[in-house]
Design a protein around this motif. Sequence first.
Motif, short mmCIF file in Angstrom:
data_model
loop_
_atom_site.label_atom_id
_atom_site.label_comp_id
_atom_site.label_asym_id
_atom_site.label_seq_id
_atom_site.Cartn_x
_atom_site.Cartn_y
_atom_site.Cartn_z
N ALA A 1 0.86 -1.19 0.00
CA ALA A 1 0.00 0.00 0.00
C ALA A 1 0.89 1.24 0.00
O ALA A 1 1.46 1.61 1.02
CB ALA A 1 -0.92 0.00 1.22
N GLY A 2 1.01 1.85 -1.16
CA GLY A 2 1.90 3.00 -1.28
C GLY A 2 3.29 2.54 -1.65
O GLY A 2 4.17 2.47 -0.79
N THR A 3 3.50 2.20 -2.91
CA THR A 3 4.79 1.64 -3.35
C THR A 3 5.93 2.59 -3.06
O THR A 3 6.08 3.62 -3.72
CB THR A 3 4.72 1.34 -4.86
OG1 THR A 3 4.11 2.46 -5.52
CG2 THR A 3 3.89 0.10 -5.12
N ASN A 4 6.74 2.22 -2.09
CA ASN A 4 7.78 3.09 -1.55
C ASN A 4 8.78 3.54 -2.61
O ASN A 4 9.10 4.73 -2.72
CB ASN A 4 8.48 2.34 -0.41
CG ASN A 4 9.36 3.23 0.45
OD1 ASN A 4 10.12 4.03 -0.06
ND2 ASN A 4 9.25 3.07 1.75
N LEU A 5 9.30 2.60 -3.39
CA LEU A 5 10.44 2.89 -4.26
C LEU A 5 10.08 3.54 -5.59
O LEU A 5 10.96 3.90 -6.36
CB LEU A 5 11.24 1.60 -4.53
CG LEU A 5 11.90 0.95 -3.31
CD1 LEU A 5 12.80 -0.20 -3.75
CD2 LEU A 5 12.70 1.96 -2.50
N LEU B 1 2.41 1.78 4.72
CA LEU B 1 2.04 3.11 4.21
C LEU B 1 0.54 3.17 3.91
O LEU B 1 0.10 3.91 3.03
CB LEU B 1 2.85 3.43 2.96
CG LEU B 1 4.36 3.58 3.18
CD1 LEU B 1 5.08 3.72 1.85
CD2 LEU B 1 4.66 4.78 4.06
N LEU B 2 -0.22 2.42 4.68
CA LEU B 2 -1.67 2.34 4.44
C LEU B 2 -2.36 3.69 4.55
O LEU B 2 -3.26 4.00 3.78
CB LEU B 2 -2.29 1.36 5.45
CG LEU B 2 -3.81 1.17 5.36
CD1 LEU B 2 -4.18 0.49 4.05
CD2 LEU B 2 -4.33 0.36 6.55
N ALA B 3 -1.94 4.51 5.50
CA ALA B 3 -2.62 5.79 5.73
C ALA B 3 -2.67 6.62 4.46
O ALA B 3 -3.72 7.17 4.09
CB ALA B 3 -1.94 6.56 6.86
N ASP B 4 -1.54 6.73 3.77
CA ASP B 4 -1.51 7.50 2.52
C ASP B 4 -2.40 6.86 1.47
O ASP B 4 -3.14 7.55 0.76
CB ASP B 4 -0.08 7.58 1.99
CG ASP B 4 0.83 8.41 2.87
OD1 ASP B 4 0.33 9.26 3.62
OD2 ASP B 4 2.07 8.20 2.82
N GLU C 1 -6.24 6.93 15.52
CA GLU C 1 -6.12 8.26 14.90
C GLU C 1 -5.95 8.15 13.38
O GLU C 1 -6.29 9.09 12.65
CB GLU C 1 -4.97 9.02 15.54
CG GLU C 1 -5.25 9.43 16.98
CD GLU C 1 -4.10 10.15 17.66
OE1 GLU C 1 -4.35 10.76 18.71
OE2 GLU C 1 -2.97 10.11 17.13
N THR C 2 -5.44 7.03 12.91
CA THR C 2 -5.29 6.82 11.47
C THR C 2 -6.66 6.74 10.78
O THR C 2 -6.75 6.95 9.56
CB THR C 2 -4.48 5.54 11.20
OG1 THR C 2 -3.19 5.68 11.80
CG2 THR C 2 -4.29 5.28 9.72
N MET C 3 -7.69 6.45 11.53
CA MET C 3 -9.04 6.41 10.96
C MET C 3 -9.64 7.81 10.81
O MET C 3 -10.76 7.96 10.31
CB MET C 3 -9.96 5.55 11.84
CG MET C 3 -9.53 4.08 11.95
SD MET C 3 -9.58 3.18 10.37
CE MET C 3 -7.83 3.19 9.90
N ASP C 4 -8.90 8.84 11.22
CA ASP C 4 -9.35 10.23 11.14
C ASP C 4 -8.85 10.83 9.83
O ASP C 4 -7.66 10.98 9.61
CB ASP C 4 -8.80 11.02 12.33
CG ASP C 4 -9.21 12.48 12.32
OD1 ASP C 4 -9.86 12.93 11.35
OD2 ASP C 4 -8.86 13.19 13.28
#
Length: 482
Positions: free
Chosen positions: A191-195, A226-229, A316-319
């Motif tokens: 989730a959110g490909t870093n590279l 990186l789920l939040a993003d 808080e990530t659910m906000d």
Amino acid sequence: MTNIKFHSGENIPLEMHKVRIVQKLNLPPIERRVEAIQEAGYNTFLLKNEDIFMDMLTDSGVNAMSDRQQASMLEADDSYAGSATFTKLENKVEEIFGTKYFLPTHQGRACENILAQVYVTPGSIVPMNYHFTTTKAHISLNGGQVEEIFLEEALNLTSDVAFKGNVDIDKLNALIAENGAEKIAFVRMEAGTNLIGGQPFSLANMRDVRKVCDEHNLLLILDASLLADNLHFIKEREEQYQYATIRDITREMADLSDIIYFSARKLGCARGGGICTNSEDAYMKMREYITLYEGFLTYGGMSVREMEAITIGLEETMDEQMINQGPQFIAYMTEELVKHGVPVVTPAGGLGCHVNASDFLPHVEQSAYPAGALAAAIYIVGGVRGMERGTLSEQRDENGVETLSAMELVRLALPRRVFTLSQVKYAIDRIVWLYENRDLIGGLEFVDEPKVLRFFFGKLGTTSAWPQLLADKFREDFGDSL
């Protein structure tokens, strides 16, 4: 998303928090910065914090905790076994992800180690939307092979494609047909490909991957670090979910996964990690490795204080107004650099702003590590520490031949709730100046090269005296200014 219009018409991100605890920063003069990067072997990982003004190396373990997280740490139950603190965290994970089993670890790469030990065998294949350095290392060490099945558009650095982190379903089907499902250890989605610039995948794509996995009885494992993003981008860019809650989007992603793992150094703004699943079989296979490598099943190498903070951090990530902060500031930095012609990855992704070193330094051969050289140069002119995400982050093949990366990026991470807008503007200003003087920057070469994960602790030298030339030009233009 917070929709605030300014009378000036400017698109300015607005901090949805107030600063109540501060930490003094230090901006050394440029002469010291040249010395410091030389002492670090032109590897930004080896710089000392005392020599850094803005630390944009990573968002891992350096996101600012909230007041609620800080307060929760005083309530920790320090029991070795049966800790009430662990029960709180376990319950929160189940509430958010809907998973029955939770295995705690000290951070995300510990999860990767355990998953690789359990599921990867010599000759097995792990398809994924893109690799991460430690993920690939653990799979390789266990005899497996990573196969990246990303969209062709993923490597187009300048783009308007919303979900460049998607899996190419045709490539996934072809890979299974060619090798047989029995050779596939599991399918991994990050989730959110870093590279490749923190680029997200869509929920529609994840559903398609799930269908393929069901057809061939394959495990689908979600790296949710990186789920939040990714949650933010699904809500912003995927029309079907614009009115969905972050909690509902999270649950749908979790329901599509067989196993979820995460680094709480990113997801939850604390330090730790964990693996969660509804499969008793998977839980039992992994359980013994927790005790062997991490610690007892109710702490997994984490401090109970950190577990208290993670519990609050996950909530808080659910906000929506919490998770949109990073992407908004990253988008601002990206858009401002684009205005000045600086080559960056677009659309702006998560984690940080990603500068395209190949186009920034076209005169530096890829074998001379242009992304590493650019990261060093950004530090010299601004005291800003970024991270190389290119060939330096790869490793040589079994014959000692250099593996050239598909991209040469410098990642400038924006840890959550850490920097002010004026500091971000400062970083933009120094990078724009550097771009105008980019011809002064030369390449790098190894003087001490580890065989594995060399970007963490390898040391390099310059191929010319370019750092001093850069410093001289800086003094000419800025005088006594730092």
